[in-house]
Enzyme design. Structure first.
Site, short mmCIF file in Angstrom:
data_model
loop_
_atom_site.label_atom_id
_atom_site.label_comp_id
_atom_site.label_asym_id
_atom_site.label_seq_id
_atom_site.Cartn_x
_atom_site.Cartn_y
_atom_site.Cartn_z
N TRP A 1 -23.84 13.43 8.38
CA TRP A 1 -22.59 12.99 7.76
C TRP A 1 -22.58 13.81 6.36
O TRP A 1 -23.56 13.83 5.54
CB TRP A 1 -22.56 11.80 7.59
CG TRP A 1 -21.96 10.78 8.74
CD1 TRP A 1 -22.73 9.99 9.23
CD2 TRP A 1 -20.97 10.63 9.31
NE1 TRP A 1 -22.34 9.51 10.33
CE2 TRP A 1 -21.23 9.82 10.58
CE3 TRP A 1 -19.76 11.49 9.16
CZ2 TRP A 1 -19.91 9.75 11.49
CZ3 TRP A 1 -18.77 11.29 9.89
CH2 TRP A 1 -18.73 10.22 11.10
N LYS B 1 -18.43 15.41 9.61
CA LYS B 1 -19.79 15.26 10.55
C LYS B 1 -20.12 16.65 10.99
O LYS B 1 -19.41 17.39 11.78
CB LYS B 1 -19.45 14.10 11.63
CG LYS B 1 -20.67 13.92 12.32
CD LYS B 1 -20.43 12.59 13.12
CE LYS B 1 -21.73 12.22 13.87
NZ LYS B 1 -21.70 10.82 14.64
N THR C 1 0.91 -1.15 0.06
CA THR C 1 -0.02 -0.03 0.21
C THR C 1 0.88 1.42 0.08
O THR C 1 2.05 1.24 0.20
CB THR C 1 -0.87 0.00 1.19
OG1 THR C 1 -0.06 0.22 2.42
CG2 THR C 1 -1.71 -1.09 1.40
N GLU D 1 -5.43 -4.46 -1.67
CA GLU D 1 -5.81 -5.78 -0.81
C GLU D 1 -6.86 -6.49 -1.39
O GLU D 1 -7.07 -7.94 -1.34
CB GLU D 1 -6.48 -5.42 0.39
CG GLU D 1 -5.39 -4.91 1.39
CD GLU D 1 -5.30 -3.43 1.18
OE1 GLU D 1 -4.60 -2.61 2.20
OE2 GLU D 1 -5.80 -2.92 0.22
#
Length: 490
Positions: free
Chosen positions: A392, A387, A132, A277
């Site tokens: 949200w 938030k 990554t 992944e």
């Protein structure tokens, strides 16, 4: 033959530091084909990250393009386990370098036989290794097996994914050091697809020349590349003769770009989503038969989503307590995935594995919605959601709307501290070349496109936005740049 003569054995990691080119393609198959592990390294990572990755993987040799020889010269002293370096060139272009045990790729291959008896080994043998980008903590390694790679190649070749066939000519603009170029080198070989490799020049002019000159029908890469190409086409008054499909991933594609490619050039643009992944392709946004019966406007709305899971991948969204949420297109939660090419563990990293894997499901860190037809839409990275007053706000949605403004080249939305609301959105804009958008103009443009609570409290302008090694906007670095900024409403 050459790798064996160098002493490379089954399980050894052999690294590549290279652009998309034919020698890199040869290494993909030669390294894995003898039972060793092809470890592609992203040269855009920081010095400490590169050093960590090579030492953690215990790479035996590094094959390097001419471009990156100086980069390795600055790292070599910190890479004690690397036995030698092979420059991917011929004798005429071989550089003078301080790298120890330096070899020339073509000289290395010249004396070897051209027929090789491929060994047989278990399908679970490791084939390749990708790390990554290390946006949080040290980079983490995903080790793929021959089995997972072959199954992934089958799946991305299907009609609902990349629809690969020998009638196609495919240009992966996504680098071969980014999750094995999304598996396209393998899928192209599997299906007899003509593969066009762009080298190091990703400019609009170079890509257009390559697309037209080689008769490219499909291309894949991050949205930034397609923005540059679209701008080149507009400036030069050009269009495509054969290109019909562009697959974009790595970041959300704005509606305006999907519509521009379709309406101005007759090119179908759709998303692909995945992660290191997941090998990486997890979803693709090709329209289903049911989708095609919808209006053009509704079809574009579906294309703005990340698509449906490719065969073999399971998805679900969960709340903070791990409870599965409904697939109603409204609820959103953390996206979890599993499948035969999703990692079951990080390479030599038990702590990271324990944090990411739960009952066979991989926690992606993405917040998403799923609808009853299987369409998945990324709402945000869990750490990038804003938030405000208990509600949200999706930074991705705000950014995509902002980029639809004709005077905007790039935009980023971040949550900034607010004493009453907790956080409020700030919009950071990079102006298009020759344009001068204003704060008031941007807010007026967004006024009828978002709910009042989503409206940014401020708009500021920068010459450029920071990006990660994989080309995504780096919210971490952007927040560091904004450390002294205060919202006017705060």
């Amino acid at each position: 033959h050459a790798l064996t003569r160098l002493g490379v054995e089954k399980g050894d990691r052999v690294a590549t530091l290279a652009w998309n080119g034919y020698r890199h393609f040869e290494l993909y198959f030669a390294i894995s084909g003898i039972g060793a592990v092809c470890h592609t390294i992203n040269p855009r990572l920081f010095h400490d990250q590169l050093t960590y990755i090579v030492n953690h993987a215990e790479d035996k040799y590094i094959f390097v393009d001419l471009t990156f020889v100086p980069l390795l010269e600055g790292l070599a002293a910190d890479l004690p386990k690397v036995k030698g370096y092979v420059v991917m060139t011929d004798a005429v272009h071989m550089p003078t370098s301080s790298l120890p045990n330096l070899l020339c790729y073509e000289d290395l291959l010249a004396p070897e036989a051209e027929v090789y008896d491929w060994p047989l080994f278990d399908e679970l043998t490791a084939s390749s290794l990708c790390y990554t980008s290390g946006t949080t903590g040290e980079p983490k390694g995903s080790l793929y097996s021959h089995r997972s790679t072959v199954l992934h190649s089958f799946s991305v070749s299907t009609g609902e994914a990349l629809a690969c066939s020998s009638s196609d000519t495919l240009l992966p603009v996504v680098p071969m050091f980014h999750v094995n170029a999304w598996g396209m080198p393998y899928a192209c070989a599997m299906n007899g697809v003509k593969l066009v490799l762009p080298g190091a020049d990703y400019s609009g002019a170079a890509l257009y020349e390559l697309i037209e000159g080689e008769g490219v029908t499909k291309a894949a890469g991050v949205p930034t590349i397609w923005f540059m190409l679209l701008e080149y086409l507009r400036n030069e008054g050009k269009t495509f003769s054969r290109l019909n499909t562009v697959v974009a991933g790595g970041a959300a594609v704005p509606r305006s770009m999907i519509e521009a490619f379709q309406n101005e050039h007759g090119v179908d643009v759709y998303h692909a989503w995945g992660m290191t992944e997941t090998s990486p392709v997890g979803t693709t946004g090709r329209l289903s038969a049911a989708d095609k019966r919808l209006s053009k406007e509704e079809q574009v709305s579906i294309k703005c989503k990340q698509g449906r899971a490719v065969y073999g991948l399971d998805m679900k969204i969960v709340d903070d307590d791990g409870q599965e949420l409904p697939r109603d297109g409204k609820a959103f939660g953390e996206l979890m995935v599993r499948g035969p090419w999703v990692i079951g563990a990080y390479f030599e990293n038990q702590a990271a594995t324990a944090a990411a894997i739960e009952d066979g499901w991989f926690r992606t860190g993405d917040v998403a919605r799923l609808d009853s037809a299987g369409h998945m839409q990324i709402v945000d990275r869990s750490k990038d959601l804003i938030k405000s007053g208990g509600e949200w706000i999706s930074s991705i949605d705000l950014e995509n709307l902002a980029v639809g403004h004709p005077e905007v080249a790039e935009a980023a939305a971040v949550g900034m501290p607010h004493p009453h609301w907790g956080e409020r959105p700030l919009l950071v804009v990079v102006a298009a070349e020759g344009a001068s958008p204003t704060r008031e103009g941007m807010l007026a443009y967004l006024a009828d496109k978002v709910a009042k609570i989503w409206m940014p409290d401020d708009v500021i302008f920068m010459d450029e936005l920071p990006h990660t090694a994989t080309g995504k906007i780096s919210k971490l670095q952007l927040r560091e740049k904004l450390a002294d900024y205060r919202l006017p409403t705060a």
